[in-house]
Scaffold this motif. Structure first.
Motif, PDB file in Angstrom:
ATOM      1  N   THR A 196       0.909  -1.232   0.497  1.00 50.85           N
ATOM      2  CA  THR A 196      -0.153   0.265   0.043  1.00 50.85           C
ATOM      3  C   THR A 196       1.037   1.288  -0.009  1.00 50.85           C
ATOM      4  OG1 THR A 196      -0.448  -0.290   2.173  1.00 50.85           O
ATOM      5  CG2 THR A 196      -2.035  -0.479   0.564  1.00 50.85           C
TER       6      THR A 196
ATOM      7  N   SER B 181     -22.880   2.417  -0.403  1.00 51.78           N
ATOM      8  CA  SER B 181     -21.446   1.371  -0.343  1.00 51.78           C
ATOM      9  C   SER B 181     -22.016   0.535   0.718  1.00 51.78           C
ATOM     10  CB  SER B 181     -20.280   2.055   0.710  1.00 51.78           C
ATOM     11  OG  SER B 181     -19.921   2.818  -0.113  1.00 51.78           O
TER      12      SER B 181
ATOM     13  N   MET C 194     -10.405   0.300  -8.273  1.00 53.30           N
ATOM     14  CA  MET C 194      -9.851   0.097  -6.960  1.00 53.30           C
ATOM     15  C   MET C 194      -7.748   1.143  -6.923  1.00 53.30           C
ATOM     16  SD  MET C 194     -11.649  -1.860  -3.845  1.00 53.30           S
ATOM     17  CE  MET C 194     -10.317  -1.709  -2.666  1.00 53.30           C
TER      18      MET C 194
ATOM     19  N   SER D 115     -17.774   5.131  -3.744  1.00 54.41           N
ATOM     20  CA  SER D 115     -16.837   4.234  -3.495  1.00 54.41           C
ATOM     21  C   SER D 115     -16.794   3.418  -3.465  1.00 54.41           C
ATOM     22  CB  SER D 115     -16.090   4.929  -1.590  1.00 54.41           C
ATOM     23  OG  SER D 115     -14.946   3.544  -2.133  1.00 54.41           O
TER      24      SER D 115
ATOM     25  N   TYR E 225     -13.738   1.048  -2.724  1.00 58.04           N
ATOM     26  CA  TYR E 225     -13.348   0.752  -1.344  1.00 58.04           C
ATOM     27  C   TYR E 225     -14.567   0.269  -0.185  1.00 58.04           C
ATOM     28  CZ  TYR E 225     -10.818   0.110   2.494  1.00 58.04           C
ATOM     29  OH  TYR E 225     -10.290  -0.080   3.579  1.00 58.04           O
TER      30      TYR E 225
ATOM     31  N   MET F 232     -15.058  -3.168   1.162  1.00 57.79           N
ATOM     32  CA  MET F 232     -14.813  -3.128   2.646  1.00 57.79           C
ATOM     33  C   MET F 232     -15.663  -4.002   2.798  1.00 57.79           C
ATOM     34  SD  MET F 232     -13.989  -0.590   5.523  1.00 57.79           S
ATOM     35  CE  MET F 232     -14.539  -0.864   7.302  1.00 57.79           C
TER      36      MET F 232
ATOM     37  N   GLY G 289     -10.090  -2.828   8.139  1.00 60.44           N
ATOM     38  CA  GLY G 289      -9.745  -1.798   7.141  1.00 60.44           C
ATOM     39  C   GLY G 289      -8.666  -3.211   6.527  1.00 60.44           C
TER      40      GLY G 289
ATOM     41  N   GLY H 275      -9.203  -6.427   4.164  1.00 51.06           N
ATOM     42  CA  GLY H 275      -8.997  -5.591   2.744  1.00 51.06           C
ATOM     43  C   GLY H 275      -7.630  -6.668   2.096  1.00 51.06           C
TER      44      GLY H 275
END
Lengths: 314, 302
Positions: free
Chosen positions: A240, B89, B115, B176, B178, B182, B298, B302
């Motif tokens: 990341t 989301s 992403m 989003s 992301y 998530m 996260g 993730g």
């Protein structure tokens, strides 16, 4: 089945619509724009094919010398990669902090909060403050004030000491190290530290007990248990950070150096900013952004290829 | 046993020493900023402690800049984006995690793939869009509404769309991939039993989502909300290129302008930074547990 399909449309529609307008559409448009020469203020877009890419990446032979058509791009790419040296440093600091904080102790929350503070303020505030701290004149910049005192302790005074003071943000040799220091300060105690803390919680205590029985000391436990056990976390943070680092550096350059001195702190994202929003050369800017996309895509592929294995091994 | 405890005590002393010295490194810049914000500009070079304390920098910042307005803008934009993004989301995540429909996995893969697109790629076409929208819309309307200005009482609230509009500052952040990803991962880890019994009791899909799934997903929703809010509160480039007029600026942009115009007035800049930082520290101390568990959530998912 059919009823669920209808329900699914209802649940998906708002997100899908926004996704189409603000993500999918723009990506396709950006890809298209990279094939056009387009000055937003004066011109209409004119199709140039892959010329933008050639202008950005190609080398021409001039009298037997290879010269880049856009030497700035390569300089700025090198800058971006150089500034990413903050990643290993930040990660080391984060690991150190996490290991130290991973125990029941008084003041734990205070420490954790203080180390997290840089993540709460806008980068703008951080960079503004550090611009002042890194001021050359030691009566204002406390970093050079500290060095000045240090030189006196070692008996260096007068003109010698003045010559030895780094011009942090005004000297092309010092500007990148200065930014790296700021990046490490800003990122060491944040997300990486908290991720490492979580990773440490997951290490089975039996490993340390067994090591104690075998007479291992603290360093050996860190080296042979903690670090290998944290490998998945480390890999996640590294990936990341690399992806973030490739697109990073804009705010610091904007506030602290204006990309200088001599372009020494201009990163790819700052280059895109100047091309797109100052020169309004949106076609060329889109080309640079597509190349950046390709770099990030490669980093992600490497992650998929090797990350999976690493995670299984650890 | 005695040796063990003495060794531990010695170790703890070392750990505290290291932590305290690292803490000094963190705190020194903050302390310097706070102290300098109480100095007259001529006193900045005279050591750390202000020889004469003054509140002038704070009043100066608030008077010379629409600081209150920047605050309101930042809060309004960040909370609107957070509310809309978490809602859209959550809805989409539920569809991806629980509902059966054709093309689900393909669409989801599409989400995942986007992403890794850098923000810089998306921003350029969005910028062009926002610059051009008023022109395009005026083609269809005889009145010049879309390039006009709006007022709320005597407060200028920008254009309806395009540059210098709340629409431009809010809309692109509202969706989003992301966040969807998530929340979907979180829902996949939640047992379906309660949902199934709710269906048997005659609950509709929406009822199950509203009364069963949302309460179960609270930790993930909270984490996403905090991330989104923080990310928006800190965001700089997009509001920078989207705003021209002072009344539409957000806090970071206003602060950057401050440092641009008064780059030698250290006290003023420090006062502005302090004003920006204090509320965030309060928020963080109040919801620290949410922050920490949110980051971990996260990352693990993730």
């Amino acid at each position: 089945m059919k009823r669920q399909g209808r329900a699914a449309i209802f649940f998906l529609l708002p997100n899908l619509l926004g996704f189409a307008i603000f993500t999918l559409g723009p990506v396709l448009v950006a890809a298209g724009m990279s094939l056009y020469r387009y000055q937003l203020a004066t011109g209409t877009p004119s199709f140039v094919g892959l010329d933008n890419f050639a202008d950005l990446l190609w080398f021409d032979s001039v009298d037997g010398d290879w010269q880049a058509r856009d030497p700035y791009f390569w300089q700025y790419l090198a800058n971006t990669l150089f500034l990413m040296l903050n990643i290993p440093l930040s990660m080391t600091c984060a690991l150190l902090l996490a290991v130290l904080l991973n125990r029941e102790m008084r003041g734990r929350i205070v420490f954790r909060t203080l180390f997290f503070i840089p993540h709460l303020c806008s980068g703008i505030a951080i960079y503004m403050v550090w611009t002042m701290l890194l001021t050359y004149e030691p009566n204002v910049g406390i970093i050079n004030a500290f060095l000045w005192k240090l030189y006196h302790v070692f008996g260096i005074t007068g003109p010698d000491a003045v010559a030895l003071l780094p011009g942090w943000l005004t000297d092309a040799r010092w500007a990148k190290p200065a930014l790296i220091i700021v990046f490490v300060w800003a990122s060491a105690g944040g997300f990486s530290m908290i991720l490492y803390l979580a990773g440490l919680q997951n290490i089975p205590p039996e490993l340390y007990e067994a090591a104690d029985i075998d007479g291992a000391n603290g360093w050996m436990k860190l080296r042979y248990i903690t670090i290998p056990q944290l490998a998945p976390t480390t890999f996640f943070i590294l990936v990341t950070s690399v992806i973030g680092g490739l697109q990073g550096g804009f705010e610091a350059a904007y506030i602290m150096t204006g990309g200088g001195p001599g372009g020494s702190t201009t990163t790819i994202s700052y280059y895109i900013y100047t091309q797109a929003y100052q020169q309004l050369e949106v076609g060329y800017a889109a080309t640079i952004s597509m190349v950046l996309f390709a770099l990030i895509f490669t980093a992600t592929l490497i992650n998929w290829r090797y990350g999976g294995k690493r995670l299984e091994a650890a | 046993m005695a040796t063990v405890s003495s060794q531990t005590r010695w170790q703890i002393a070392v750990i505290y020493a290291v932590l305290l010295s690292l803490m000094c490194l963190m705190v020194v810049p903050l302390l310097w900023t706070i102290l300098t914000s109480f100095k007259y500009n001529v006193d900045v070079t005279l050591g750390w402690i202000p020889p004469r304390w003054t509140f002038d920098n704070y009043t100066g910042v608030v008077e010379a800049f629409a600081f209150a307005r920047y605050y309101v803008n930042s809060l309004f934009i960040a909370s609107t984006v957070t509310a809309v993004q978490v809602s859209t989301s959550a809805l989409a995540a539920y569809a991806f995690a629980r509902l059966q429909f054709r093309g689900r996995d393909v669409i989801f893969l599409g989400y995942l793939a986007t992403m890794m697109i850098p923000a810089d790629v998306l921003m350029i076409p969005q910028f062009v869009l926002m610059k051009k929208i008023p022109d395009w819309l005026n083609v269809f309307s005889s009145t010049d509404f879309f390039s006009g200005f709006l007022f709320f009482g005597d407060q200028y609230i920008g254009h309806p769309v395009g540059l210098d509009s709340y629409f431009a500052l809010i809309a692109p952040g509202c969706f989003s991939a992301y966040g969807t990803f998530m929340l979907r991962q979180f829902l996949l880890g939640v047992s379906r039993e309660i949902e199934e019994s709710a269906y048997i009791d005659g609950c509709s899909t929406w009822g199950v989502f509203w009364h069963v799934v949302l309460p179960l997903a609270k930790p993930a929703l909270g984490a996403l909300a905090i991330f989104t809010f923080l990310g928006n509160w800190r965001s700089f480039v997009w509001p920078l290129i989207m705003t021209d007029s002072d009344s539409m600026m957000v806090l970071p942009v206003g602060l950057a302008k401050l440092s641009d115009l008064y780059n030698n007035d250290y006290g003023l800049i420090c006062a502005g930074s302090v004003l920006m930082l204090i509320p965030m520290i309060i928020v963080f101390v109040l919801c620290q547990r949410w922050f920490i568990s949110g980051i971990q959530l996260g990352a693990v998912k993730g």
